[in-house]
Design an enzyme around this catalytic site. Structure first.
Site, short mmCIF file in Angstrom:
data_model
loop_
_atom_site.label_atom_id
_atom_site.label_comp_id
_atom_site.label_asym_id
_atom_site.label_seq_id
_atom_site.Cartn_x
_atom_site.Cartn_y
_atom_site.Cartn_z
N SER A 181 0.80 -1.22 0.00
CA SER A 181 0.00 0.00 0.00
C SER A 181 0.83 1.28 0.00
O SER A 181 0.40 2.29 -0.53
CB SER A 181 -0.95 0.00 1.18
OG SER A 181 -0.25 -0.13 2.39
N HIS B 257 -5.14 -3.06 -3.13
CA HIS B 257 -4.71 -2.13 -4.18
C HIS B 257 -4.55 -2.76 -5.55
O HIS B 257 -4.25 -2.07 -6.52
CB HIS B 257 -3.40 -1.45 -3.76
CG HIS B 257 -3.57 -0.65 -2.51
ND1 HIS B 257 -4.06 0.63 -2.50
CD2 HIS B 257 -3.36 -0.98 -1.21
CE1 HIS B 257 -4.12 1.06 -1.26
NE2 HIS B 257 -3.72 0.11 -0.45
N LYS C 130 -11.62 1.09 -2.52
CA LYS C 130 -10.52 1.65 -3.30
C LYS C 130 -10.94 1.72 -4.78
O LYS C 130 -11.76 2.55 -5.12
CB LYS C 130 -9.25 0.89 -3.01
CG LYS C 130 -8.78 1.32 -1.60
CD LYS C 130 -7.76 0.51 -0.91
CE LYS C 130 -7.52 1.14 0.46
NZ LYS C 130 -6.99 0.22 1.44
C1 LIG Z 1 -7.03 0.11 2.87
C2 LIG Z 1 -6.40 -1.18 3.22
C3 LIG Z 1 -7.01 -2.05 4.13
C4 LIG Z 1 -8.22 -1.65 4.93
O1 LIG Z 1 -9.36 -1.65 4.17
P1 LIG Z 1 -10.58 -0.75 4.66
O2 LIG Z 1 -11.74 -1.25 3.90
O3 LIG Z 1 -10.21 0.66 4.35
O4 LIG Z 1 -10.71 -0.99 6.14
C5 LIG Z 1 -6.45 -3.28 4.31
N1 LIG Z 1 -5.33 -3.64 3.66
C6 LIG Z 1 -4.69 -2.81 2.81
C7 LIG Z 1 -3.46 -3.27 2.13
C8 LIG Z 1 -5.21 -1.56 2.57
O5 LIG Z 1 -4.57 -0.71 1.78
#
Ligand SMILES: *Cc1c(COP(=O)(O)O)cnc(C)c1O
Length: 390
Positions: A176, A204, A236
């Site tokens: 991330s 991602h 995302k």
């Molecule tokens: C954003 C993210 C999460 C968390 O997801 P949410 O739905 O925002 O709680 C988990 N793992 C990674 C790698 C992320 O980037």
């Protein structure tokens, strides 16, 4: 009692203090904050679906049909047709027998790891994993062993050093804060050799990589072993909210029975699931969006290389510039902001000490000239901020 005010002041002195920005309108490549418009390079809305009129229409339609609140947890009476239909779509799309919705990705990771491991078990994690995967192992009470970033030899050494109990290997699919990809086919082979679970968090990669946007894990493992588990988020690239886990029938049933972050929480609003179904269709039909992202990424990397900016080895929409100290990263972020450009400074503890960075991200809604504006502003910042070798 610890003095909170002096602890907060200390945080400010170390330039680690964090503040929220209040967006006055929708998430988009241009956002309005404090009455001023900014060109933004810091959302995870990679395909620009968060404010897509077709997704908004689906949300409205979902609210008309299913109401707003789900009213209960999934196992009580909160599981609606919208949730079920989305789970079915996601299972089909990822080629896994079943999928299960969680309210957030954070909760999905906690839910999987705590359902499968506990005291006496070991969770192996890449050093650069997302905080939610680390917290999941801690909450499970399992032994947490971290291996060198993307390094199979390091992982194998650590596996060889551990004794009995269940083993689970967890990794970000696309990291991330770095934007690079985990070697998932190598990881699957290692997991199979050691009779371990493999959990890949494709937050991602999902929607962005692979055929029709199926993500990095599915792209790499078309015929997954039953020990491989996919987690991906809907907040995302899908531009909505929530997350899901996909895997074998037995895995999903186990999560339904045992995942506390699934069981003891209200089901997310069904209209959001309805909107996510519409977004998923746009992801599938969105090769032109992924192609566009690719061009923006190439344009940025070529320009940044010419300016000698500290690019990292990433070919995904996450294009961080490694600046070192928290102070330097913050100075860049502030200098860009004065020029009407929004890029967040990522500082410890989100990244290791000395690895503070600007996390630049692209959306298919960016124009090539937006990239040029960013590059021009970065080159001005580099001239004005002395503390960095570029
Ligand atoms: C954003 C993210 C999460 C968390 O997801 P949410 O739905 O925002 O709680 C988990 N793992 C990674 C790698 C992320 O980037």
């Amino acid at each position: 009692m610890r003095d909170l005010v002096s602890a907060l002041d200390e945080r400010k002195r170390q330039r680690l203090y964090r503040e929220r920005q209040t967006l006055e309108g929708a998430q988009d490549v241009e956002v309005r904050i404090g009455g001023r418009n900014y060109l933004s390079f810091c959302s995870n809305d990679y395909l620009g679906l968060a404010s897509d009129p077709r997704v908004i229409a689906a949300l409205k339609q979902g609210a008309e049909r299913f109401g707003v609140g789900s009213g209960a947890a999934h196992l009580v009476s909160g599981h609606s047709y919208a949730h079920q239909a989305l789970e079915d779509d996601l299972a089909e799309f990822t080629g896994r027998p079943r999928a299960l919705l969680f309210s957030t990705g954070y909760m999905a990771n906690l839910g999987v790891v705590t359902a499968l491991t506990g005291r006496g078990d070991t969770v192996f994690e890449d050093r650069l994993n997302h905080a939610s995967l680390i917290d999941a192992a801690l909450l499970a009470g399992a032994r947490l062993v971290r291996y060198k970033h993307g390094d199979m030899a390091s992982l194998k050494t650590k596996l060889a050093e551990t004794g009995g109990g269940t083993r689970l290997i967890a990794t970000d699919g696309v990291f991330s804060m770095d934007g690079d990809r985990a070697p998932v086919s190598g990881l699957e082979a290692v997991a199979a050799d050691h009779d371990a679970w493999l959990l890949v968090d494709d937050a991602h990669g999902f929607g962005v990589l692979g055929s029709e946007g199926r993500g990095w894990l599915v792209d790499q493992l078309r015929k997954p072993a039953p020990n491989s588990i996919l987690m991906a988020t809907l907040g995302k690239a899908l531009g909505t909210f929530g997350a899901f886990v996909a895997g074998s029938e037995a895995l999903i049933e186990t999560l339904i029975q045992q995942s506390r972050t699934f069981i003891y929480t209200t089901a997310s609003p069904p209209a959001v699931a309805w909107a996510a179904r519409a977004a998923l269709q746009l992801v599938r039909d969105g090769q032109h969006l992924r192609d566009r992202l690719e061009l923006l990424i190439q344009r940025f990397r070529a320009g940044a290389a010419q300016l000698d900016l500290p690019l990292m080895s990433s070919d995904t929409p996450i294009q961080p510039l490694l600046l070192g100290s928290a102070g330097t990263a913050l100075s860049y972020s502030e200098a860009l902001r004065r020029r009407g450009i929004l890029v967040t400074a990522i500082r410890p503890p989100t990244v290791p000490r000395g690895a503070a960075r600007l996390r630049v991200t692209f959306s298919a809604r960016h124009e090539p000239e937006h990239v040029d504006r960013l590059l021009e502003a970065l080159s001005e910042c580099a001239a004005e901020i002395p503390d960095v070798a570029c």
